[in-house]
Design an enzyme around this catalytic site. Structure first.
Site, PDB file in Angstrom:
ATOM      1  N   HIS A  73      -1.250  16.643   3.663  1.00 11.76           N
ATOM      2  CA  HIS A  73      -2.435  17.451   4.088  1.00 11.76           C
ATOM      3  C   HIS A  73      -1.972  18.708   4.556  1.00 11.76           C
ATOM      4  O   HIS A  73      -0.981  18.946   5.062  1.00 11.76           O
ATOM      5  CB  HIS A  73      -3.034  16.691   5.381  1.00 11.76           C
ATOM      6  CG  HIS A  73      -3.580  15.455   4.969  1.00 11.76           C
ATOM      7  ND1 HIS A  73      -3.959  14.936   3.744  1.00 11.76           N
ATOM      8  CD2 HIS A  73      -3.906  14.222   6.006  1.00 11.76           C
ATOM      9  CE1 HIS A  73      -4.239  13.564   3.942  1.00 11.76           C
ATOM     10  NE2 HIS A  73      -4.325  13.284   5.099  1.00 11.76           N
ATOM     11  N   CYS A 132      -3.513  10.827  10.652  1.00 10.14           N
ATOM     12  CA  CYS A 132      -2.794  11.602  10.240  1.00 10.14           C
ATOM     13  C   CYS A 132      -2.861  13.194  10.339  1.00 10.14           C
ATOM     14  O   CYS A 132      -1.659  13.715  10.789  1.00 10.14           O
ATOM     15  CB  CYS A 132      -2.700  11.231   8.714  1.00 10.14           C
ATOM     16  SG  CYS A 132      -4.253  11.379   7.961  1.00 10.14           S
ATOM     17  N   SER A 140      -1.986  -9.948  -3.540  1.00  5.99           N
ATOM     18  CA  SER A 140      -0.513  -9.585  -3.957  1.00  5.99           C
ATOM     19  C   SER A 140       0.432 -10.709  -3.783  1.00  5.99           C
ATOM     20  O   SER A 140       1.752 -10.502  -3.942  1.00  5.99           O
ATOM     21  CB  SER A 140      -0.092  -8.203  -2.919  1.00  5.99           C
ATOM     22  OG  SER A 140      -0.838  -7.206  -3.008  1.00  5.99           O
ATOM     23  N   GLY A 178       0.678  -1.145   0.040  1.00  4.12           N
ATOM     24  CA  GLY A 178       0.012  -0.054   0.129  1.00  4.12           C
ATOM     25  C   GLY A 178       0.880   1.144  -0.049  1.00  4.12           C
ATOM     26  O   GLY A 178       2.108   1.383  -0.104  1.00  4.12           O
ATOM     27  N   VAL A 185       1.386   3.642   2.428  1.00  4.59           N
ATOM     28  CA  VAL A 185       2.113   3.892   3.543  1.00  4.59           C
ATOM     29  C   VAL A 185       3.067   2.640   3.639  1.00  4.59           C
ATOM     30  O   VAL A 185       4.237   2.748   4.153  1.00  4.59           O
ATOM     31  CB  VAL A 185       1.187   3.680   4.736  1.00  4.59           C
ATOM     32  CG1 VAL A 185       1.951   3.682   5.921  1.00  4.59           C
ATOM     33  CG2 VAL A 185       0.102   4.820   4.843  1.00  4.59           C
TER      34      VAL A 185
HETATM   35  P1  A2P Z   1      -3.179  -5.550  -1.329  1.00 10.98           P
HETATM   36  O1  A2P Z   1      -2.227  -4.641  -2.202  1.00 10.98           O
HETATM   37  O2  A2P Z   1      -2.805  -7.092  -1.455  1.00 10.98           O
HETATM   38  O3  A2P Z   1      -4.535  -5.304  -1.471  1.00 10.98           O
HETATM   39  P2  A2P Z   1      -3.567   1.353   0.682  1.00 10.98           P
HETATM   40  O4  A2P Z   1      -3.837   1.852   1.891  1.00 10.98           O
HETATM   41  O5  A2P Z   1      -2.657   1.941  -0.231  1.00 10.98           O
HETATM   42  O6  A2P Z   1      -4.906   0.984  -0.066  1.00 10.98           O
HETATM   43  O7  A2P Z   1      -2.954   0.000   0.955  1.00 10.98           O
HETATM   44  C1  A2P Z   1      -3.467  -1.148   1.793  1.00 10.98           C
HETATM   45  C2  A2P Z   1      -2.725  -2.142   2.117  1.00 10.98           C
HETATM   46  O8  A2P Z   1      -3.335  -3.255   2.896  1.00 10.98           O
HETATM   47  C3  A2P Z   1      -2.305  -2.888   1.142  1.00 10.98           C
HETATM   48  O9  A2P Z   1      -0.854  -3.243   1.339  1.00 10.98           O
HETATM   49  C4  A2P Z   1      -3.024  -4.064   0.964  1.00 10.98           C
HETATM   50  O10 A2P Z   1      -2.676  -5.095   0.138  1.00 10.98           O
HETATM   51  C5  A2P Z   1      -3.402  -4.522   2.250  1.00 10.98           C
HETATM   52  N1  A2P Z   1      -4.647  -5.283   2.643  1.00 10.98           N
HETATM   53  C6  A2P Z   1      -5.601  -4.718   2.528  1.00 10.98           C
HETATM   54  N2  A2P Z   1      -6.663  -5.651   2.712  1.00 10.98           N
HETATM   55  C7  A2P Z   1      -6.025  -6.836   3.385  1.00 10.98           C
HETATM   56  C8  A2P Z   1      -6.298  -7.849   3.854  1.00 10.98           C
HETATM   57  N3  A2P Z   1      -7.667  -8.332   3.996  1.00 10.98           N
HETATM   58  N4  A2P Z   1      -5.257  -8.631   4.196  1.00 10.98           N
HETATM   59  C9  A2P Z   1      -3.827  -8.491   4.246  1.00 10.98           C
HETATM   60  N5  A2P Z   1      -3.658  -7.005   3.642  1.00 10.98           N
HETATM   61  C10 A2P Z   1      -4.499  -6.332   3.174  1.00 10.98           C
END
Ligand code: A2P
Length: 347
Positions: A243, A130, A42, A14, A16
């Protein structure tokens, strides 16, 4: 050989998460091993760390075995699902979601403000919201000189607060509108490109959205000031990252502007940015990628003898999230609050 630690990033893919990866590298955090965790979407991807391609794994039951510290930034429900499993497996979790922030047993830490709170952790330390972090870094040094009674904030929040896909949406919608198209909102409820709207977090019965109440409740907890009066209006603006906030502060006594500037020039994590001749003040484009919160436009509130006005911009992904989390991890290392593993990660 110096101590080093087995680190996992939950949400590594993501906005962050990728910043966490960069900061571990650029700040030379003593990493013994690094695990990159995300959703099953991913699994199989790789991300670079110290020139090496590391695999991204779908988080699962064994993900936290042999991990000393978890940097979690995958949303509240993912944190709720996995944080206690990570703690049971022996890790300390530094959680960027809102899941545990107001839990009385979980310290809520901004290292420039309340580093001592980190020592009270029972496995989970929460990274604040944040906008709250940026406000706390700027207001705390003034609050130390003279307690602030009331804070009135208006925020101008970038797309990055809603994650990497939201940033992408602003870019693609901007291009589409420039081509004369009418793009349909996906991540955000409304089109943000060439627009703005009150913050899209859930609305509460008080007429405040959750983001606004986070600023109230989290600032009180971080400052250890349960009676502090805080009101905020949070707004999403079509800025990619960083922000900005207009902040009105009310003190018991007048707070001279010159004194406020002197305090802020010397405050950790703050950079004073003002040129009154050229109307040059903090801007999100200049705050992006920087560690400091840029603060300026410090002036007497003409409507109140004990009021001060200020304006700030700060990188939401960095100090508003990833950097603050890494600083908490560094604090744990400095204060021997993490058990080390050796040897250090090497190529
Ligand atoms: P993924 O890229 O596989 O969806 P952002 O805040 O930029 O949207 O990023 C969210 C982060 O949280 C990403 O790395 C995303 O992975 C991960 N994520 C979202 N849902 C889940 C989940 N159910 N289990 C593990 N990681 C998650």
């Amino acid at each position: 050989m110096s101590d080093s630690y087995r680190v996992a990033i939950l949400g590594a893919t993501g906005a962050v998460g990728t910043e966490l990866l960069e900061l571990l590298e650029s700040r030379n955090f003593p990493v013994a091993e690094l695990k990159l965790l995300a959703s099953p979407r991913s699994a199989g991807r790789t991300l670079q760390f110290l020139g090496e391609d590391l695999p991204v794994e779908a988080v699962g039951d064994r993900s936290f075995d042999n991990v000393d510290v978890v940097l979690a930034s995958a949303g509240g429900s993912t944190s709720k699902a996995w944080a206690s499993k990570a703690v049971d497996a022996g890790a300390v979790v530094i959680d960027n979601s809102s899941a545990f922030r107001l839990d009385p047993g979980v310290p809520l830490v901004v290292p420039e403000v309340n580093p001592e709170a980190a020592a009270t952790h029972q496995g989970i330390i929460a990274n604040p919201n944040c906008t709250t972090i940026l406000l706390a870094v700027a207001v705390w040094p003034l609050h130390q000189v003279q307690p602030v009674k009331r804070i009135v904030a208006a925020t101008y929040q970038s797309a990055s607060g809603a994650g990497a896909r939201a940033m992408e949406e602003v870019k693609t919608h901007t291009s589409a509108i420039l081509r004369g198209e009418d793009p349909k909102p996906g991540i955000f409820p409304y089109t943000l490109a060439f627009n703005l709207f009150p913050h899209n977090s859930p609305m509460t019965d008080l007429g405040y959205c959750e983001e606004e109440l986070k600023m109230l409740n989290e600032t009180r907890k971080i400052f250890g000031a349960p009676d502090l009066r805080v009101t905020a209006t949070c707004v999403r603006v079509p800025v990619l990252r960083a922000h900005s906030e207009a902040i009105n502060l009310e003190f018991e006594q007048p707070f001279p502007v010159a004194k406020a500037k002197e305090v802020l020039v010397n405050a950790p994590g703050v950079k004073l940015v003002e040129n009154w001749q050229t109307n040059y003040f903090p801007m999100p484009i200049e705050a992006s990628g920087r560690d400091e919160v840029l603060v300026g436009r410090i002036r007497q509130d003409i409507s109140h003898p004990c009021g001060l006005e200020l304006w700030l911009s700060g990188d939401q992904i960095r100090k508003g999230a990833a950097l603050n989390a890494i600083q908490i991890a560094e604090l744990l290392v400095e204060r021997h609050l993490l058990k080390p593993t050796t040897p250090a990660f090497s190529k």
